[in-house]
Design a protein around this motif. Structure first.
Motif, PDB file in Angstrom:
ATOM      1  N   GLY A  85      17.023  -2.827  44.826  1.00 44.35           N
ATOM      2  CA  GLY A  85      16.852  -2.056  46.056  1.00 44.35           C
ATOM      3  C   GLY A  85      16.682  -2.961  47.262  1.00 44.35           C
ATOM      4  N   PHE A  86      15.840  -3.974  47.094  1.00 40.17           N
ATOM      5  CA  PHE A  86      15.555  -4.901  48.183  1.00 40.17           C
ATOM      6  C   PHE A  86      16.824  -5.666  48.573  1.00 40.17           C
ATOM      7  N   SER A  87      17.587  -6.077  47.542  1.00 37.80           N
ATOM      8  CA  SER A  87      18.824  -6.811  47.822  1.00 37.80           C
ATOM      9  C   SER A  87      19.832  -5.929  48.534  1.00 37.80           C
ATOM     10  N   ILE A  88      19.911  -4.655  48.122  1.00 37.15           N
ATOM     11  CA  ILE A  88      20.871  -3.745  48.762  1.00 37.15           C
ATOM     12  C   ILE A  88      20.512  -3.572  50.239  1.00 37.15           C
ATOM     13  N   ILE A  89      19.239  -3.345  50.503  1.00 36.79           N
ATOM     14  CA  ILE A  89      18.842  -3.054  51.890  1.00 36.79           C
ATOM     15  C   ILE A  89      19.017  -4.292  52.782  1.00 36.79           C
ATOM     16  N   THR A  90      18.641  -5.460  52.259  1.00 32.35           N
ATOM     17  CA  THR A  90      18.772  -6.658  53.110  1.00 32.35           C
ATOM     18  C   THR A  90      20.244  -7.032  53.288  1.00 32.35           C
ATOM     19  N   SER A  91      21.053  -6.840  52.240  1.00 25.96           N
ATOM     20  CA  SER A  91      22.479  -7.137  52.380  1.00 25.96           C
ATOM     21  C   SER A  91      23.125  -6.175  53.365  1.00 25.96           C
ATOM     22  N   ALA A  92      22.724  -4.891  53.292  1.00 29.16           N
ATOM     23  CA  ALA A  92      23.289  -3.903  54.225  1.00 29.16           C
ATOM     24  C   ALA A  92      22.954  -4.304  55.659  1.00 29.16           C
ATOM     25  N   MET A  93      21.746  -4.824  55.864  1.00 22.94           N
ATOM     26  CA  MET A  93      21.352  -5.258  57.214  1.00 22.94           C
ATOM     27  C   MET A  93      22.246  -6.411  57.682  1.00 22.94           C
ATOM     28  N   LEU A  94      22.453  -7.364  56.782  1.00 22.27           N
ATOM     29  CA  LEU A  94      23.246  -8.536  57.134  1.00 22.27           C
ATOM     30  C   LEU A  94      24.711  -8.154  57.386  1.00 22.27           C
ATOM     31  N   ILE A  95      25.216  -7.219  56.577  1.00 23.41           N
ATOM     32  CA  ILE A  95      26.598  -6.758  56.753  1.00 23.41           C
ATOM     33  C   ILE A  95      26.744  -6.051  58.098  1.00 23.41           C
ATOM     34  N   ASP A  96      25.754  -5.209  58.411  1.00 18.93           N
ATOM     35  CA  ASP A  96      25.756  -4.512  59.702  1.00 18.93           C
ATOM     36  C   ASP A  96      25.826  -5.500  60.855  1.00 18.93           C
ATOM     37  N   LEU A  97      24.944  -6.489  60.771  1.00  8.31           N
ATOM     38  CA  LEU A  97      24.845  -7.485  61.841  1.00  8.31           C
ATOM     39  C   LEU A  97      26.176  -8.227  62.017  1.00  8.31           C
ATOM     40  N   ASN A 150      25.372  -3.680  35.271  1.00  5.43           N
ATOM     41  CA  ASN A 150      24.991  -2.388  35.845  1.00  5.43           C
ATOM     42  C   ASN A 150      24.282  -2.532  37.182  1.00  5.43           C
ATOM     43  N   GLU A 151      23.450  -3.556  37.278  1.00  2.21           N
ATOM     44  CA  GLU A 151      22.763  -3.784  38.560  1.00  2.21           C
ATOM     45  C   GLU A 151      23.785  -4.121  39.645  1.00  2.21           C
ATOM     46  N   SER A 152      24.774  -4.963  39.279  1.00  2.00           N
ATOM     47  CA  SER A 152      25.802  -5.350  40.252  1.00  2.00           C
ATOM     48  C   SER A 152      26.620  -4.141  40.696  1.00  2.00           C
ATOM     49  N   LEU A 153      26.905  -3.227  39.748  1.00  2.00           N
ATOM     50  CA  LEU A 153      27.656  -2.014  40.116  1.00  2.00           C
ATOM     51  C   LEU A 153      26.816  -1.127  41.034  1.00  2.00           C
ATOM     52  N   THR A 154      25.491  -1.090  40.792  1.00  2.00           N
ATOM     53  CA  THR A 154      24.602  -0.313  41.669  1.00  2.00           C
ATOM     54  C   THR A 154      24.673  -0.878  43.085  1.00  2.00           C
ATOM     55  N   VAL A 155      24.595  -2.208  43.187  1.00  2.00           N
ATOM     56  CA  VAL A 155      24.672  -2.868  44.502  1.00  2.00           C
ATOM     57  C   VAL A 155      26.020  -2.533  45.156  1.00  2.00           C
ATOM     58  N   ALA A 156      27.107  -2.653  44.367  1.00  2.00           N
ATOM     59  CA  ALA A 156      28.454  -2.444  44.915  1.00  2.00           C
ATOM     60  C   ALA A 156      28.622  -1.028  45.461  1.00  2.00           C
ATOM     61  N   PHE A 157      28.218  -0.013  44.686  1.00  2.00           N
ATOM     62  CA  PHE A 157      28.376   1.365  45.170  1.00  2.00           C
ATOM     63  C   PHE A 157      27.423   1.659  46.331  1.00  2.00           C
ATOM     64  N   GLY A 158      26.254   1.034  46.306  1.00  2.00           N
ATOM     65  CA  GLY A 158      25.313   1.207  47.413  1.00  2.00           C
ATOM     66  C   GLY A 158      25.905   0.700  48.709  1.00  2.00           C
ATOM     67  N   LEU A 159      26.533  -0.460  48.646  1.00  2.00           N
ATOM     68  CA  LEU A 159      27.081  -1.066  49.867  1.00  2.00           C
ATOM     69  C   LEU A 159      28.423  -0.462  50.277  1.00  2.00           C
ATOM     70  N   ASN A 160      28.985   0.376  49.402  1.00  2.00           N
ATOM     71  CA  ASN A 160      30.290   0.959  49.717  1.00  2.00           C
ATOM     72  C   ASN A 160      30.182   2.170  50.643  1.00  2.00           C
ATOM     73  N   ALA A 161      28.946   2.648  50.914  1.00  2.00           N
ATOM     74  CA  ALA A 161      28.797   3.797  51.814  1.00  2.00           C
ATOM     75  C   ALA A 161      29.055   3.339  53.249  1.00  2.00           C
TER      76      ALA A 161
END
Lengths: 278, 562
Positions: free
Chosen positions: B173-185, B352-363
């Motif tokens: 969860g933490f990795s998804i949220i911080t990566s999403a922030m970095l991608i946004d930026l 499975n964790e990597s797929l969770t990250v991938a689908f999370g960041l695909n929104a």
């Protein structure tokens, strides 16, 4: 022995005498050796001035060693600490830094980052009573932090401190933004409270696991920006010693721009600060 | 020039209708646990030329299209909405949290941006007409835009999903949220440069290289000096002015000023709003309460006006291009999923964790829509491409949560007793004393996970037990130790008669859980111990659990707790 070799970064500041006295008191408390380090010009006059101060501070003869060496202050002190296997360096510091000093870095700040050993930064030495009575100790659950908390606890026991407070800060990035898309404030608050409860339970187990016996341990979990909350709590609780474990890496300019937790504390020290390097 | 009474009436009526339908459709989507923003966009499609405009053209025109002055006023207010939305987005970008997460979020973000960007850019560059390029003068900029559009991630959608799935505090969860922030930026930075290039052709204020230099200088100025000044100003207003009103006021004054500046230099107002938002969010005086207040104001009033306005301007049926939607969707899925999956995998997450990250960041969500709108308004893309981007954003947003749910359940990211316990790790015992029981549990762990040194394990558990008993209350004991392992291991014993464990309530331990965690991660041990202590605090439940006759029954009862 908690700290077997103490060092003191000696300067001719108005607080020098008081710092020497504090160093001597801690030397007795830890039953350790004391090394007085002066980074600057070595001359007969300088030595005489230092000896006069030492005498004024009532340091017994042969209870200390003096090293005077020319060079850039923080680098010279760090090198001597390494050569002499010093495990705790005592230094004075300004309470607050200007914006320019913040980016350029004062001697005390550079010492905090570069030193190979633990560091005790004394703020307002003239106001410090005979011993540290209120310990406020940061908890971050890293292996280094476990060792730091144990050491801080032993220190507090030696001081017979009135209060030993473990402070855990936590943050949930992105929680506020859940409100952004139709999320409810109540739901976010509920999540925050659940996590707060988990954090409190974790902190209780953490202190139980360390088997801290002798002094009563108070536990506090704070939600908010890390570093900042700790600093605020240390101020509000009127702590006289804030203890943190040293950050795992040297801080860079980037950490100053987007403040690393420790930067909030270094920027404006709420009280004396002990950075334990394990 | 003043608006006439009729104009004011129509203006207020149109805003009321927009807000009413936005709320109605939004709530419908909330009922089915989908982002409200999707409902708001559909409300716009319903009210706009696509449905209402074609069924009741007179009514539609009289409200939204008849008076130019009303259309201008509406455009002004939706522009304000988009700027406020970007201030909020910026406030939520916490760069210090991203730095703390360090390498992991960096690797995931780089991969999560690089792959979709390259796929989008190369496809648009080599097949421009298939990907909707209409103005060949903008071939390179258009290709760069498509790359950017495919790489963005919607932080709010991600945050909501993490809360729904209860994985905010997990490493995934933490990795998804911080990566999403970095991608946004990163996405906004790239996009701002593109806007600078497009702006060059529209305004003659500065050359492109000048725009980039001013942009870099502005960003540095904001982060090096203005950020500290903002913090001090907000601190001052908190102390001496009416709070939190004054803080809200200052936040929006700064946001609008910064937006005005970047608009002046030829980039776009939204970039200034976003950058200043980051600086504002970094202030310690912008507490969660202030953030939530701003979020409520912006996302319930101003953002819906913007999202509904999209549907009001464009006919979605006329501009729907099935092939284009298919191409964008496929490119986005391939690029984003592959890139983010690879990044997560390289960072040490399992499949499975990597797929969770991938689908999370695909929104792609709201950010994609804002990006598309700005590109559409600046003439870079036409209606068809814009509609395709919106549909891609809607589909990826809708599918993100359910797909994440599937993979997070399969992974061990959720550090829960129910996930760690296996039937073969459960024993029913009549051991005579604590030490014998601990040895039996250690033997079980050794036999089921032969990566562990049995003698060392027993020694560690007993050493910890001697330090202080791990007997809790209500017949529960949780002996534990740390070993050189990668993932936590659990074994459970049921002793129907009970065994003395020096428990806090002096009751014999009947349910004994041995927990072994990695020695380099003390926090993991604390998390699992607190989870077990909190979940198994009910005496009746433990008594019920002890009555179990076999391992499967134990597991199914424990699963009831989650």
């Amino acid at each position: 022995m908690l700290f077997s070799r103490l060092g003191i970064a000696f300067t001719f500041s108005p607080n020098a005498l008081r710092l020497l006295k504090i160093a001597h008191r801690l030397q007795k408390l830890f039953q350790s050796e004391l090394i007085i380090i002066h980074a600057g010009e070595d001359s007969k006059e300088i030595r005489e001035k230092i000896f006069t101060m030492i005498k004024e501070a009532n340091l017994p003869d042969h209870s200390y060693e003096i090293i005077i060496r020319e060079g850039e202050t923080s680098k010279t002190i760090s090198k001597i600490c390494e050569e002499k296997n010093i495990d705790l360096l005592i230094s004075g510091a300004l309470e607050k830094e200007s914006l320019l000093k913040y980016y350029l870095g004062s001697v005390a700040r550079r010492l905090m980052h570069e030193l190979p050993c633990s560091l005790l930064v004394i703020v307002n030495p003239e106001n410090i009573s005979d011993s540290f009575q209120r310990f406020c100790v940061n908890v971050d659950y890293s292996p280094q932090n476990e060792a730091a908390v144990k050491k801080a606890y032993e220190f507090a026991k030696l001081e017979n401190a009135k209060e030993f407070i473990l402070v855990r800060e936590f943050q949930i990035p992105g929680l506020a933004i859940t409100i952004y898309d139709g999320g409810e404030t109540d739901r976010a608050e509920k999540t925050r409270l659940e996590i707060q409860k988990e954090e409190e339970e974790k902190l209780k187990i953490f202190s139980d696991e360390l088997n801290l016996t002798g002094l009563e341990v108070k536990r506090v979990c704070l939600y908010g920006k890390q570093g900042w909350e700790l600093k605020q709590y240390a101020t509000d609780s009127k702590s006289d010693l804030l203890v943190i474990s040293s950050p795992p890496k040297k801080l860079k300019l980037f950490d100053k721009i987007f403040q690393h937790d420790i930067e909030f504390i270094l920027n404006q020290l709420p009280c004396s600060l002990l950075i334990i390097r394990s | 020039m003043n608006l006439s009474s009729t104009e004011i009436t129509i203006f207020l009526l149109s805003i009321s209708i927009i807000l009413f339908f936005a709320r109605g459709f939004g709530e419908l989507f909330r009922l089915i646990k989908q982002p409200i923003v999707i409902g708001e966009i559909i409300a716009g499609i319903f009210l706009g030329p696509t449905i209402l405009g074609s069924l009741f053209p007179e009514f539609y025109n009289s409200i939204f299209n008849k008076l130019d002055s009303v259309a201008i006023a509406l455009h002004g207010i939706t522009s304000l909405g988009i700027i406020m939305l970007l201030i909020v987005t910026g406030i939520e970008i916490d760069i210090s949290v991203m730095i703390k997460q360090g390498k992991k979020s960096f690797v995931i973000s780089v991969m999560g941006i690089l792959f979709p960007f390259l796929i989008g850019f190369l496809s648009a560059y080599f097949f421009p007409s298939q990907l909707g390029l209409t103005n060949s003068d903008l071939h390179l900029v258009y290709s760069l835009f498509i790359g950017t559009a495919l790489s963005v991630t919607a932080l709010p959608v991600v945050a909501r999903t993490l809360m729904e799935l209860n994985i905010f505090k997990t490493e995934v969860g933490f990795s998804i949220i911080t990566s999403a922030m970095l991608i946004d930026l990163t996405g906004w930075l790239i996009f701002s440069v593109l806007l600078g290039i497009i702006g060059k052709s529209q305004s003659n204020n500065f050359e492109v290289y000048e725009v980039i230099l001013i942009l870099a200088a502005f960003t540095l100025f904001v982060f090096l000096f203005l950020k500290k000044l903002i913090d001090k100003t907000l601190g001052f207003s908190k102390k001496y002015l009416s709070s939190p009103g004054a803080i809200l006021n200052i936040i929006f004054i700064l946001g609008f000023l910064s937006a005005a500046f970047t608009e002046y230099i030829g980039i776009h107002a939204i970039f200034g709003a976003f950058i200043i938002g980051i600086a504002i969010g970094d202030s310690v005086h912008v507490t969660e309460n202030v953030k939530e207040m701003i979020n409520q104001l912006v996302t319930n009033i101003f953002a819906p006006l913007f999202f509904v306005s999209i549907g009001l301007r464009i006919n979605f049926i006329q501009n729907f291009d099935f092939a284009l939607v298919g191409i964008f969707l496929s490119l986005s899925l391939i690029g984003k999923l592959f890139g983010a999956y690879l990044g997560a995998n390289l960072s040490g997450f399992n499949k499975n964790e990597s797929l969770t990250v991938a689908f999370g960041l695909n929104a792609h969500g709201t950010i994609e829509i804002v990006l598309g709108m700005v590109a559409y308004e600046s003439g870079l893309i036409d209606e068809k491409v814009f509609v395709s981007l919106i549909i891609m954003a809607l589909i990826t947003t809708l599918t993100s949560a359910p797909l994440m749910n599937i993979f997070i359940k399969r992974s061990k990211a959720l550090l829960k007793l129910s996930n760690l316990l296996k039937p073969q790790s459960i024993i029913f015992t009549n051991a005579d004393n604590k030490e014998e029981l601990i040895k039996q549990l250690c033997k079980n762990i050794y036999q089921t996970n032969n990566i562990i040194d049995y003698e060392k394990l027993v020694a560690r558990v007993i050493e910890r037990e001697n330090q202080m008993s791990t007997g809790l209350e209500n017949h529960l004991a949780v002996p534990h130790a740390r070993m050189n392992i990668k993932v936590p291991i659990v074994a459970l014993a049921i002793h129907k008669n009970g065994i003395d464990f020096n428990s806090l309530d002096n009751l014999p331990a009947k349910l004994i859980i041995l927990l072994i965690t990695p020695e380099d991660n003390p926090e993991m041990q604390l998390e699992l111990l607190s989870e077990i202590a909190l979940k198994l605090s009910n005496k009746n439940f433990i008594e019920e659990l002890i009555k179990s006759e076999n391992a499967d029954e134990v597991i199914s009862k424990i699963k009831l707790l989650y």
